[in-house]
Motif scaffolding. Structure first.
Motif, PDB file in Angstrom:
ATOM      1  N   VAL A  60      16.471 -57.878 -32.073  1.00 50.85           N
ATOM      2  CA  VAL A  60      17.320 -57.392 -33.160  1.00 50.85           C
ATOM      3  C   VAL A  60      17.984 -58.570 -33.874  1.00 50.85           C
ATOM      4  N   VAL A  61      18.460 -59.543 -33.088  1.00 49.95           N
ATOM      5  CA  VAL A  61      19.094 -60.711 -33.713  1.00 49.95           C
ATOM      6  C   VAL A  61      18.091 -61.444 -34.601  1.00 49.95           C
ATOM      7  N   SER A  62      16.830 -61.460 -34.186  1.00 48.98           N
ATOM      8  CA  SER A  62      15.829 -62.146 -35.002  1.00 48.98           C
ATOM      9  C   SER A  62      15.680 -61.477 -36.372  1.00 48.98           C
ATOM     10  N   TYR A  63      15.923 -60.178 -36.428  1.00 52.87           N
ATOM     11  CA  TYR A  63      15.917 -59.488 -37.724  1.00 52.87           C
ATOM     12  C   TYR A  63      17.091 -59.952 -38.596  1.00 52.87           C
ATOM     13  N   PHE A 118      23.639 -69.248 -33.674  1.00 47.90           N
ATOM     14  CA  PHE A 118      23.406 -67.883 -33.207  1.00 47.90           C
ATOM     15  C   PHE A 118      23.669 -67.726 -31.712  1.00 47.90           C
ATOM     16  N   SER A 119      23.463 -68.792 -30.966  1.00 46.07           N
ATOM     17  CA  SER A 119      23.815 -68.734 -29.553  1.00 46.07           C
ATOM     18  C   SER A 119      25.332 -68.553 -29.422  1.00 46.07           C
ATOM     19  N   LEU A 177      28.173 -75.111 -13.092  1.00 45.82           N
ATOM     20  CA  LEU A 177      27.142 -74.098 -12.855  1.00 45.82           C
ATOM     21  C   LEU A 177      26.130 -74.065 -13.989  1.00 45.82           C
ATOM     22  N   LYS A 178      26.627 -74.247 -15.217  1.00 46.29           N
ATOM     23  CA  LYS A 178      25.714 -74.239 -16.350  1.00 46.29           C
ATOM     24  C   LYS A 178      24.803 -75.458 -16.313  1.00 46.29           C
ATOM     25  N   ILE A 179      25.345 -76.587 -15.900  1.00 37.25           N
ATOM     26  CA  ILE A 179      24.507 -77.786 -15.795  1.00 37.25           C
ATOM     27  C   ILE A 179      23.397 -77.546 -14.766  1.00 37.25           C
ATOM     28  N   GLY A 180      23.729 -76.812 -13.713  1.00 34.57           N
ATOM     29  CA  GLY A 180      22.719 -76.490 -12.716  1.00 34.57           C
ATOM     30  C   GLY A 180      21.538 -75.735 -13.299  1.00 34.57           C
ATOM     31  N   ASN A 181      21.788 -75.015 -14.392  1.00 34.00           N
ATOM     32  CA  ASN A 181      20.708 -74.226 -15.008  1.00 34.00           C
ATOM     33  C   ASN A 181      20.166 -74.854 -16.278  1.00 34.00           C
ATOM     34  N   ILE A 182      20.425 -76.136 -16.441  1.00 34.32           N
ATOM     35  CA  ILE A 182      20.114 -76.770 -17.724  1.00 34.32           C
ATOM     36  C   ILE A 182      18.608 -76.848 -18.004  1.00 34.32           C
ATOM     37  N   PHE A 183      17.810 -76.742 -16.968  1.00 36.06           N
ATOM     38  CA  PHE A 183      16.360 -76.800 -17.160  1.00 36.06           C
ATOM     39  C   PHE A 183      15.766 -75.445 -17.513  1.00 36.06           C
ATOM     40  N   ARG A 184      16.587 -74.417 -17.455  1.00 37.02           N
ATOM     41  CA  ARG A 184      16.094 -73.080 -17.764  1.00 37.02           C
ATOM     42  C   ARG A 184      16.567 -72.688 -19.150  1.00 37.02           C
ATOM     43  N   ALA A 185      15.624 -72.406 -20.027  1.00 43.21           N
ATOM     44  CA  ALA A 185      15.996 -72.047 -21.395  1.00 43.21           C
ATOM     45  C   ALA A 185      16.011 -70.534 -21.540  1.00 43.21           C
ATOM     46  N   ASP A 186      16.804 -70.073 -22.502  1.00 44.47           N
ATOM     47  CA  ASP A 186      16.848 -68.652 -22.810  1.00 44.47           C
ATOM     48  C   ASP A 186      15.612 -68.308 -23.643  1.00 44.47           C
ATOM     49  N   PHE A 187      14.625 -67.744 -22.987  1.00 45.72           N
ATOM     50  CA  PHE A 187      13.324 -67.523 -23.630  1.00 45.72           C
ATOM     51  C   PHE A 187      13.441 -66.714 -24.925  1.00 45.72           C
ATOM     52  N   GLY A 188      14.210 -65.648 -24.899  1.00 52.69           N
ATOM     53  CA  GLY A 188      14.343 -64.783 -26.075  1.00 52.69           C
ATOM     54  C   GLY A 188      14.880 -65.516 -27.284  1.00 52.69           C
ATOM     55  N   LEU A 189      15.898 -66.330 -27.053  1.00 48.18           N
ATOM     56  CA  LEU A 189      16.488 -67.100 -28.148  1.00 48.18           C
ATOM     57  C   LEU A 189      15.438 -67.968 -28.834  1.00 48.18           C
ATOM     58  N   PHE A 190      14.662 -68.680 -28.040  1.00 50.61           N
ATOM     59  CA  PHE A 190      13.720 -69.636 -28.614  1.00 50.61           C
ATOM     60  C   PHE A 190      12.442 -68.972 -29.126  1.00 50.61           C
ATOM     61  N   PHE A 197      29.246 -59.855 -39.888  1.00 52.50           N
ATOM     62  CA  PHE A 197      28.475 -60.078 -41.108  1.00 52.50           C
ATOM     63  C   PHE A 197      26.978 -59.773 -40.962  1.00 52.50           C
ATOM     64  N   PRO A 198      26.286 -60.331 -39.954  1.00 43.81           N
ATOM     65  CA  PRO A 198      24.854 -60.023 -39.833  1.00 43.81           C
ATOM     66  C   PRO A 198      24.570 -58.538 -39.627  1.00 43.81           C
ATOM     67  N   PHE A 199      25.465 -57.840 -38.915  1.00 45.18           N
ATOM     68  CA  PHE A 199      25.303 -56.386 -38.748  1.00 45.18           C
ATOM     69  C   PHE A 199      25.314 -55.713 -40.118  1.00 45.18           C
ATOM     70  N   LEU A 200      26.326 -56.095 -40.910  1.00 46.20           N
ATOM     71  CA  LEU A 200      26.488 -55.480 -42.220  1.00 46.20           C
ATOM     72  C   LEU A 200      25.276 -55.720 -43.093  1.00 46.20           C
ATOM     73  N   LEU A 201      24.783 -56.952 -43.026  1.00 45.81           N
ATOM     74  CA  LEU A 201      23.627 -57.298 -43.844  1.00 45.81           C
ATOM     75  C   LEU A 201      22.442 -56.405 -43.485  1.00 45.81           C
ATOM     76  N   LEU A 202      22.229 -56.253 -42.172  1.00 43.53           N
ATOM     77  CA  LEU A 202      21.121 -55.438 -41.682  1.00 43.53           C
ATOM     78  C   LEU A 202      21.244 -53.997 -42.184  1.00 43.53           C
ATOM     79  N   VAL A 203      22.434 -53.435 -41.999  1.00 47.52           N
ATOM     80  CA  VAL A 203      22.667 -52.047 -42.405  1.00 47.52           C
ATOM     81  C   VAL A 203      22.531 -51.911 -43.924  1.00 47.52           C
ATOM     82  N   SER A 204      23.073 -52.891 -44.625  1.00 48.58           N
ATOM     83  CA  SER A 204      23.033 -52.835 -46.080  1.00 48.58           C
ATOM     84  C   SER A 204      21.599 -52.852 -46.608  1.00 48.58           C
TER      85      SER A 204
END
Lengths: 317, 304
Positions: free
Chosen positions: A137-140, A181-182, A238-251, B35-42
């Motif tokens: 959805v964020v990619s949209y 976006f992150s 703790l976050k540094i411990g996971n630094i080699f793991r990327a958030d697949f969805g984001l990328f 803002f991005p929500f609004l854009l999507l809905v709009s």
């Protein structure tokens, strides 16, 4: 008389022992579903890491495929991709950790200063919502902003007389876009933990500082921030411990898997996925996965040991 | 906080100003977040022709609900994906939370032998994993879960962090309650279902919410394991429409014939309407759980 009493006691004791045994048997039985599920879906795949040392052939299966020793690893370490994806993973994760922590702290401290409970709740709720959206959805949303023909950003640029940019073929812009976006997605949720810690601050300390004439800024620097430092340290470690793991969805989703963006957005996780899906080299993909898992494992152990030294209560184990 | 009466009015005024500035700042932050929500809905509520000529806008220039009509009239693929996604999200929400709570309760009992070992057994899976490819081969070639509903339900039932969250919360329930129930002769299952679960409402609700949303937002499982079009999830359908808008047309043509001509498909607006239709339910669920949410989340959030 006395005898009767002792037999009674023995009876009671054995009854009690029986009861304890029954209680623990019931308790153990409650664990069974979770134990089995974890065994099948988390421990069994670990056997599969032997794939990393094999030339996997679908027809021969995991155990029947031929051994190739460290060839998969050798090939990977010698390729130019190795440098690019390792750099991207480490660099972007480092940026995410720093910006994410600063932003979450800022939001939490500012929120702590808002006196109205009703307002606090509204702000917090709104800031948390992006956490509950999938990266698809964020990619949209990203697409609505950056799409070269209709996107809002280019429309704005053209209003100022700047020629629109084809964002999906401009790799240099993407570390910034991904970071923004992150942040957008995580800042609300990340600040919840800090905010909760702030709620535990002894208000008499703040009142004492006030009596001493401390300004709000000074209160933040000398009273509020120091109380958060242990928590900041631990969460960062703790976050540094996971630094080699990327958030697949984001990328994968935000870049729409556009090849032109790989130079700055290809990370270990997306690379493994492509090795499996596009190239179809299971042995190679498993080898990279094993390297990632192993390095991640060592890092968590090290960072946890550091956490343990700083504050034993905050370490994970 | 109690107001101090000896404060001068000047100080109060300064504080008022400060509060105003803070609120203003948060309003801006929240506007950026929304803002991005609004854009999507709009865009989804705009007229297709206007979008094609003038580009997206944050407020619809020409209002139209055609895109939504199109999304919900398009019968086969989207409704099917809804059904599949709702089914496995609800089933796993209940089932996974139950399985996790069932192990969290014994792990919270200090007198139980081997509880540390069991905790480590769970925790170790976060330190080291077989990785994507061995997991994929196990699921498809050995367990034969590919192209079945089971692939959505069985793997990943236990989230270690959720178990530890549940455990921390249950540990906070006074031990005397459990002990007195035991003396009364209640079985552990009776204690668990009759007392522990009702007392753990905030954390149970939080874990249920997270499980539901994780499953609702899952696109990876479909992408890796599902070829059967009848079994793909909503998020994956959305992902494929992003990369290939023609997909909407195809499912359109395969569907009923009384539709608008496929070549006139309002792609830009329908795309965004799809995204809203996919994200909407997840956001609607959230307020129902919010009452419990912060409480459940912050207890033992850092360390289990």
């Amino acid at each position: 008389m006395k005898e009767a009493k002792t037999t009674e006691m023995v009876k009671n004791a054995s009854k009690k022992r029986f009861k304890v045994k029954r209680v623990s048997l019931q308790l153990y039985s409650m664990c069974i579903p979770a134990i089995i599920s974890v065994f099948v879906f988390s421990y069994l795949p670990m056997v599969g890491v032997i794939l990393a040392f094999k030339n996997y052939k679908y027809s021969k299966g995991i155990f029947g495929s031929d051994w190739v020793g460290f060839k998969n690893f050798e090939y990977f370490f010698k390729s130019k991709d190795f440098f690019v994806i390792t750099r991207n993973t480490l660099l972007l994760n480092t940026i995410f950790i720093i910006t994410g922590t600063v932003a979450a702290l800022f939001v939490a401290i500012m929120l702590y200063n808002v006196k109205s409970r009703a307002k606090t709740k509204v702000f917090q709720t709104i800031m948390i919502t992006p956490h509950f959206l999938s990266w698809v959805v964020v990619s949209y949303m990203v697409f609505a902003l950056l799409n070269p023909s209709y996107g809002l950003v280019n429309a704005l640029l053209s209003k100022f007389g700047i020629k629109g940019i084809d964002w999906y073929s401009t790799p240099n812009a993407w570390p910034v876009i991904l970071t923004l976006f992150s942040l957008w997605k995580h800042v609300g949720m990340d600040s919840v933990v800090y905010y909760a810690a702030l709620m535990g601050i002894d208000s008499s300390m703040l009142e004492a500082a006030e009596v001493d004439g401390a300004t709000n800024f000074k209160k933040t620097i000398y009273v509020i921030l120091p109380t958060l430092i242990p928590l900041i340290t631990i969460l960062t470690i703790l976050k540094i411990g996971n630094i080699f793991r990327a958030d697949f969805g984001l990328f994968y989703q935000l870049t729409r898997d556009v090849g032109a963006l790989y130079p700055t957005t290809d990370v270990i996780d997306t690379y493994i996925f492509r090795t499996m899906r596009v190239v179809g080299d299971m042995g190679m993909g498993a080898a990279i996965g094993l390297v990632q898992s192993f390095v991640g494992f060592v890092l968590v152990i090290i960072t946890n040991a550091i956490a343990n030294k700083i504050d034993p209560d905050a370490a994970l184990f | 906080m109690t107001k101090k009466e000896n404060k001068s009015t000047g100080l109060k005024k300064a504080e008022k100003k400060r509060q105003f500035i803070l609120s203003f700042m948060f309003v801006i932050i929240c506007a950026i977040i929304l803002f991005p929500f609004l854009l999507l809905v709009s865009v989804s509520l705009s007229d297709e022709k206007d979008i094609v000529f003038n580009g997206y806008n944050i407020i619809p220039r020409v209002f139209s609900t055609n895109a939504y009509k199109y999304v919900f009239k398009n019968p086969t693929s989207i409704l099917n994906a809804y059904k599949v996604t709702i089914f496995y999200s609800v089933v796993t929400m209940v089932l996974n939370t139950l399985v996790m709570a069932l192990i969290a309760y014994p792990l919270s009992r200090k007198e139980l032998k081997g509880r540390k070992g069991m905790s480590f057994y769970l925790y170790f899976t976060t330190l080291f994993s077989g990785g994507l490819i061995p997991t994929f081969i196990l699921n498809t070639q050995y367990l034969h879960l590919g192209d079945t509903m089971w692939i959505y339900i069985l793997p990943g039932m236990v989230s270690v962090w959720h178990v530890f969250m549940l455990r921390a919360f249950i540990q906070g329930i006074p031990n005397e309650i459990v002990e007195s129930l035991r003396i009364d002769g209640a079985s552990e299952y009776r204690i668990f279902f009759g007392t522990i679960i009702p007392l753990s409402k905030p954390v149970i609700a939080t874990v249920m919410l997270f499980t539901f949303l994780n499953k609702w937002n899952d696109w990876m499982t479909s992408m890796l394991y599902i070829n059967d079009q009848k079994l793909i999830s909503l998020q994956y359908l959305l992902q494929r429409i992003m990369l290939n808008v023609q997909l909407l047309q195809q499912s359109q043509q395969a569907g009923t014939s009384d539709m608008i001509d496929a070549t006139q498909l309002p792609t830009e607006t329908v795309r965004m309407a799809m995204a809203v239709a996919v994200a909407g339910p997840a956001l609607l669920v959230f307020p129902f759980f919010q009452k419990y949410f912060t409480k459940g989340l912050t207890v033992g959030s850092v360390k289990g």
